[in-house]
Design an enzyme around this catalytic site. Structure first.
Site, PDB file in Angstrom:
ATOM      1  N   GLU A   1      47.922  35.962  23.540  1.00 15.16           N
ATOM      2  CA  GLU A   1      48.556  35.181  24.606  1.00 15.16           C
ATOM      3  C   GLU A   1      50.046  35.490  24.700  1.00 15.16           C
ATOM      4  O   GLU A   1      50.596  35.601  25.802  1.00 15.16           O
ATOM      5  CB  GLU A   1      48.312  33.690  24.365  1.00 15.16           C
ATOM      6  CG  GLU A   1      48.952  32.759  25.380  1.00 15.16           C
ATOM      7  CD  GLU A   1      48.448  32.937  26.799  1.00 15.16           C
ATOM      8  OE1 GLU A   1      49.096  32.381  27.720  1.00 15.16           O
ATOM      9  OE2 GLU A   1      47.432  33.629  27.012  1.00 15.16           O
TER      10      GLU A   1
ATOM     11  N   LYS B   1      47.908  33.496  41.355  1.00 15.07           N
ATOM     12  CA  LYS B   1      47.598  32.402  40.440  1.00 15.07           C
ATOM     13  C   LYS B   1      46.101  32.201  40.238  1.00 15.07           C
ATOM     14  O   LYS B   1      45.637  32.082  39.117  1.00 15.07           O
ATOM     15  CB  LYS B   1      48.223  31.105  40.980  1.00 15.07           C
ATOM     16  CG  LYS B   1      48.031  29.892  40.077  1.00 15.07           C
ATOM     17  CD  LYS B   1      48.752  30.067  38.761  1.00 15.07           C
ATOM     18  CE  LYS B   1      48.617  28.868  37.869  1.00 15.07           C
ATOM     19  NZ  LYS B   1      49.195  29.133  36.534  1.00 15.07           N
TER      20      LYS B   1
ATOM     21  N   HIS C   1      44.916  50.088  11.383  1.00 13.41           N
ATOM     22  CA  HIS C   1      43.838  50.945  11.882  1.00 13.41           C
ATOM     23  C   HIS C   1      44.205  51.573  13.219  1.00 13.41           C
ATOM     24  O   HIS C   1      43.341  51.809  14.059  1.00 13.41           O
ATOM     25  CB  HIS C   1      42.547  50.139  11.998  1.00 13.41           C
ATOM     26  CG  HIS C   1      42.033  49.643  10.681  1.00 13.41           C
ATOM     27  ND1 HIS C   1      41.488  50.473   9.735  1.00 13.41           N
ATOM     28  CD2 HIS C   1      42.017  48.402  10.153  1.00 13.41           C
ATOM     29  CE1 HIS C   1      41.142  49.772   8.684  1.00 13.41           C
ATOM     30  NE2 HIS C   1      41.455  48.507   8.900  1.00 13.41           N
TER      31      HIS C   1
ATOM     32  N   CYS D   1      44.080  34.720  47.991  1.00  8.92           N
ATOM     33  CA  CYS D   1      45.012  34.550  49.096  1.00  8.92           C
ATOM     34  C   CYS D   1      45.146  33.074  49.450  1.00  8.92           C
ATOM     35  O   CYS D   1      44.308  32.257  49.104  1.00  8.92           O
ATOM     36  CB  CYS D   1      44.524  35.325  50.311  1.00  8.92           C
ATOM     37  SG  CYS D   1      44.169  37.062  49.963  1.00  8.92           S
TER      38      CYS D   1
ATOM     39  N   ASN E   1      40.048  34.857  52.600  1.00 12.12           N
ATOM     40  CA  ASN E   1      40.222  34.978  51.160  1.00 12.12           C
ATOM     41  C   ASN E   1      38.872  35.408  50.594  1.00 12.12           C
ATOM     42  O   ASN E   1      37.877  34.714  50.782  1.00 12.12           O
ATOM     43  CB  ASN E   1      40.660  33.632  50.558  1.00 12.12           C
ATOM     44  CG  ASN E   1      40.789  33.675  49.049  1.00 12.12           C
ATOM     45  OD1 ASN E   1      40.902  34.733  48.451  1.00 12.12           O
ATOM     46  ND2 ASN E   1      40.788  32.499  48.432  1.00 12.12           N
ATOM     47  N   GLY E   2      38.815  36.566  49.928  1.00  9.76           N
ATOM     48  CA  GLY E   2      37.556  37.059  49.415  1.00  9.76           C
ATOM     49  C   GLY E   2      37.402  38.538  49.691  1.00  9.76           C
ATOM     50  O   GLY E   2      38.364  39.223  50.033  1.00  9.76           O
TER      51      GLY E   2
ATOM     52  N   TRP F   1      47.077  38.436  48.911  1.00  8.07           N
ATOM     53  CA  TRP F   1      47.029  39.263  47.697  1.00  8.07           C
ATOM     54  C   TRP F   1      46.088  40.402  48.027  1.00  8.07           C
ATOM     55  O   TRP F   1      44.902  40.207  48.247  1.00  8.07           O
ATOM     56  CB  TRP F   1      46.524  38.449  46.508  1.00  8.07           C
ATOM     57  CG  TRP F   1      46.557  39.195  45.221  1.00  8.07           C
ATOM     58  CD1 TRP F   1      47.618  39.319  44.375  1.00  8.07           C
ATOM     59  CD2 TRP F   1      45.477  39.936  44.618  1.00  8.07           C
ATOM     60  NE1 TRP F   1      47.271  40.083  43.275  1.00  8.07           N
ATOM     61  CE2 TRP F   1      45.968  40.476  43.397  1.00  8.07           C
ATOM     62  CE3 TRP F   1      44.154  40.192  44.980  1.00  8.07           C
ATOM     63  CZ2 TRP F   1      45.182  41.246  42.550  1.00  8.07           C
ATOM     64  CZ3 TRP F   1      43.364  40.976  44.139  1.00  8.07           C
ATOM     65  CH2 TRP F   1      43.879  41.484  42.941  1.00  8.07           C
TER      66      TRP F   1
ATOM     67  N   ARG G   1      49.689  31.934  45.392  1.00  6.81           N
ATOM     68  CA  ARG G   1      48.325  32.475  45.471  1.00  6.81           C
ATOM     69  C   ARG G   1      48.303  33.929  45.928  1.00  6.81           C
ATOM     70  O   ARG G   1      47.254  34.580  45.906  1.00  6.81           O
ATOM     71  CB  ARG G   1      47.480  31.635  46.434  1.00  6.81           C
ATOM     72  CG  ARG G   1      47.201  30.226  45.953  1.00  6.81           C
ATOM     73  CD  ARG G   1      46.269  29.513  46.907  1.00  6.81           C
ATOM     74  NE  ARG G   1      44.955  30.122  46.933  1.00  6.81           N
ATOM     75  CZ  ARG G   1      43.919  29.707  46.209  1.00  6.81           C
ATOM     76  NH1 ARG G   1      44.055  28.686  45.392  1.00  6.81           N
ATOM     77  NH2 ARG G   1      42.751  30.299  46.291  1.00  6.81           N
TER      78      ARG G   1
ATOM     79  N   LYS H   1      51.824  37.025  28.079  1.00  2.00           N
ATOM     80  CA  LYS H   1      52.931  36.385  28.792  1.00  2.00           C
ATOM     81  C   LYS H   1      54.084  37.369  28.998  1.00  2.00           C
ATOM     82  O   LYS H   1      54.685  37.417  30.071  1.00  2.00           O
ATOM     83  CB  LYS H   1      53.428  35.156  28.017  1.00  2.00           C
ATOM     84  CG  LYS H   1      52.519  33.964  28.137  1.00  2.00           C
ATOM     85  CD  LYS H   1      52.504  33.418  29.568  1.00  2.00           C
ATOM     86  CE  LYS H   1      51.205  32.720  29.871  1.00  2.00           C
ATOM     87  NZ  LYS H   1      50.034  33.561  30.038  1.00  2.00           N
TER      88      LYS H   1
ATOM     89  N   GLU I   1      53.135  39.901  31.673  1.00  2.00           N
ATOM     90  CA  GLU I   1      53.041  39.313  33.017  1.00  2.00           C
ATOM     91  C   GLU I   1      54.397  39.154  33.676  1.00  2.00           C
ATOM     92  O   GLU I   1      54.555  39.474  34.856  1.00  2.00           O
ATOM     93  CB  GLU I   1      52.358  37.948  32.934  1.00  2.00           C
ATOM     94  CG  GLU I   1      50.862  37.990  32.739  1.00  2.00           C
ATOM     95  CD  GLU I   1      50.261  36.590  32.656  1.00  2.00           C
ATOM     96  OE1 GLU I   1      49.222  36.365  33.291  1.00  2.00           O
ATOM     97  OE2 GLU I   1      50.829  35.724  31.961  1.00  2.00           O
TER      98      GLU I   1
END
Length: 611
Positions: free
Chosen positions: A484, A606, A507, A2, A100-101, A74, A27, A488, A491
């Site tokens: 990656e 983020k 497989h 947050c 935040n936490g 968040w 954030r 992307k 996301e």
């Protein structure tokens, strides 16, 4: 994860808090709110949704007061709604807290607080902490004493800011596991933030609190305290970028801007660190003595998400060139599986923010077991930077887009610099070292060349952007690139995508391939190139549509596939930097085409500062 912003000073707090929230929105953007000390009480407004929803609710009628706190959330406990939004308030509305936490002991403490007469309005863990502060306030007069008494009763992580009309004109802050910094402004102005982005428009002088620290801010100044509540001075730092760096620079999205910034960010990570004549790298952050480095017989790289993908590439580099065994671990799993570590093990943590909770916890566990620990981070003065024995800063500048792009390529290059440093002290010859240095020096211009193919990638996005699934395949150094690229796309476009080692496709994942499945194959000409050709043939035999990323226009791949993206040639260890860029562009253009929020994808944030 947050965002927290606080202000005390001579100016009205409301506009400063709102501006700070906008700069912190990456954030977390599930809900937002603010609390300002005004007219002997607390004026509070909060709303679910993005900052714009809060701004619309205020409609220009900001509370009048010069001390306040604000938060963008968040969600961890309870859905994003107005009741669960921060600030969380005491029953009488006299105390406001932003957090935040995670208060891990919240579920155990709710029954006791209910027995004492406290009612819970929200589903958040944070409300437990507010009530504990309220309870502690019955036995003291100073807000900082009440906060300290409450924090002593909880388990979990926190970065908090608290204000109260019972002790006005004061902000109390504390941190344990979640970042908090103080901004030291002019004219008796003080700021609190979870990220420097919130304050650089007003000051670049910051004091980063260490784990367990607390602070009290008033118009008369600030005081900082260590975990034992002893007064202590924490040195200030100057943020090495200004507010212009966190603007979009004329681009529509931060993500696109940051993709385009990669040539300059790569130059920055290498600036002053390459010694071509010596075929060597100079890493000022590595202060450990050569004998200590020679004693390293194993390296463990630990990271999360995109940084983990960079770690996979770095681990292969180190093994190939420095001949040191490397294990790459998910930080979230590392400390819970009783890893085998020895005094000769170097544990390396990679994190853009330097605040990733899982990575920080993994490094602390490694230190507890007697290992040397190293950090590769972007944010100067971050928690990982402060807690590691030595490390390397990326100097990539602020990255605002939630989907990491330039930080990833900078991490790969930083790992190449570390590899060169280790290899030249062990077994790498001078000519080999010079070859790697020249390849690194050429990389930024080669990335520029890849970016010139943007229109071609946008064309492919229009062709394939309606597909419900993608498969990304790569071998050797290109397997992490496949991971990656798939990440992307997931996301930012919400398309299901998977990255696989190309040979593992048969497989299981080959069952998914048909004419509706685009398959992105990383196929540069390297030692596994003939095997990759065979894998492409296997996809074609199932009518899969193949997009190949190649570094040879005359490659046999060109005649086998539906579409080709051409990148320049470099040595295999650095090829991931060049093959990743078109995959970043592909994800970006598909997301834009589908109308997705590229910079703030749903459910993401983020900097992941909770476990």
């Amino acid at each position: 994860m947050c965002g927290i912003i606080g202000y005390v000073g001579p100016r009205p707090a409301g506009p400063i808090l709102l501006e700070g929230l906008k700069r912190l929105e990456y954030r977390g953007y599930d809900s937002a709110g603010l609390a300002v000390l005004a007219n002997g009480g607390l004026a509070v407004e909060k709303r679910p949704g993005k900052i714009a929803e809060l701004e619309d609710a205020l409609d220009g009628r900001l509370p009048v007061g010069s001390c306040g706190i604000a938060h963008t959330r968040w969600a961890t406990h309870g859905p994003p709604n107005r009741v669960n939004a921060h600030p969380q308030l005491s029953a009488d509305g006299d105390i406001a807290l932003v957090h935040n936490g995670i208060v891990e002991s919240a579920a155990r403490q709710r029954p006791r607080l209910r027995e004492l007469g406290f009612e819970f309005r929200s589903e958040t863990d944070t409300e437990v902490l507010v009530h504990l502060i309220d309870l502690a306030f019955r036995d003291c007069e100073a807000l900082e004493d009440a906060v300290a008494g409450a924090l002593a009763q909880i388990e979990g992580t926190y970065g908090i800011a608290v204000v109260s009309s019972r002790d006005p004109g004061k902000i109390v802050v504390a941190r344990h596991g979640s970042p908090v910094l103080l901004g030291i402004g002019r004219n008796d102005e003080l700021f609190v933030a979870s990220d420097a982005a919130a304050v650089v428009a007003h000051t670049r002088k910051v004091v980063r609190l260490r784990d367990g620290d607390s602070a009290v801010l008033t118009r008369e100044g600030y005081r900082t305290f260590d975990p034992a509540r002893r007064a202590v001075r924490r040195g200030s730092q100057t943020v090495d970028w200004d507010v212009r760096k966190i603007g979009k620079g004329g681009y529509d999205h931060y993500m696109y801007k940051e993709i385009r910034e990669q040539p300059s960010s790569l130059r920055d990570v290498m600036r002053g660190r390459l010694l071509e004549d010596e075929g060597m790298s100079r890493l000022g952050g590595i202060t450990v003595s050569d004998p200590d480095l020679q004693a390293v017989d194993r390296i463990v790289i630990t990271a999360c998400g995109t940084s983990w993908h960079a770690g996979l590439i770095g681990g292969r580099m180190i093994e190939d060139m420095a001949r040191i065994p490397v294990t790459v671990e998910y930080a979230s799993e590392f400390r819970y599986r009783n890893p085998v570590l020895s005094p000769g093990t170097l544990v390396m943590g990679i994190s853009q923010s330097g605040e990733t909770a899982d990575t920080l916890a993994a490094l602390r566990e490694a230190r507890r077991r007697g290992c040397r620990i190293m950090g590769i981070v972007n944010v100067v003065g971050s928690s990982i930077a402060l807690e590691t024995d030595f490390g390397v800063y990326l100097h990539a500048g602020p990255e605002i887009g939630v989907a990491s792009t330039k930080a990833f390529s900078s991490q790969v290059v930083a790992l190449a610099l570390v590899t060169l440093y280790l290899a030249r002290r062990r077994n790498m010859s001078l000519p080999e070292g010079r070859r790697l240095v020249r390849a690194l020096e050429a990389l930024p211009d080669q990335v520029e060349e890849v970016l010139d193919a943007d229109d071609r990638v946008a064309e492919l996005a229009r062709k394939y952007g309606d597909a419900p699934n993608f498969l990304y395949l790569g071998r050797g150094y290109q397997f992490p690139v496949a991971l990656e690229g798939a990440l992307k796309l997931k996301e930012v476009s919400y398309i299901h995508a998977e990255g696989y080692p190309a040979a593992e496709m048969k497989h299981g994942p080959i069952a998914l391939i048909d004419e509706n499945m685009p398959v992105v194959v990383l196929a540069p000409r390297d030692v596994v190139y003939p095997k990759t050709l065979s894998n492409i043939e296997e996809v074609r035999a199932r009518r899969g549509r193949v997009i190949a990323v190649v570094n040879d226009r005359n490659s046999e791949v060109v005649d086998l596939v539906d579409d080709v993206i051409l990148v320049p040639r470099t040595i295999p260890a650095l090829m991931p930097v060049l093959t990743t860029v078109p995959l970043q562009l592909l994800a970006y253009h598909i997301a834009v085409m589908r109308g997705c929020d590229v910079d703030q994808p749903r459910n993401l944030a983020k900097s992941v500062t909770v476990e």
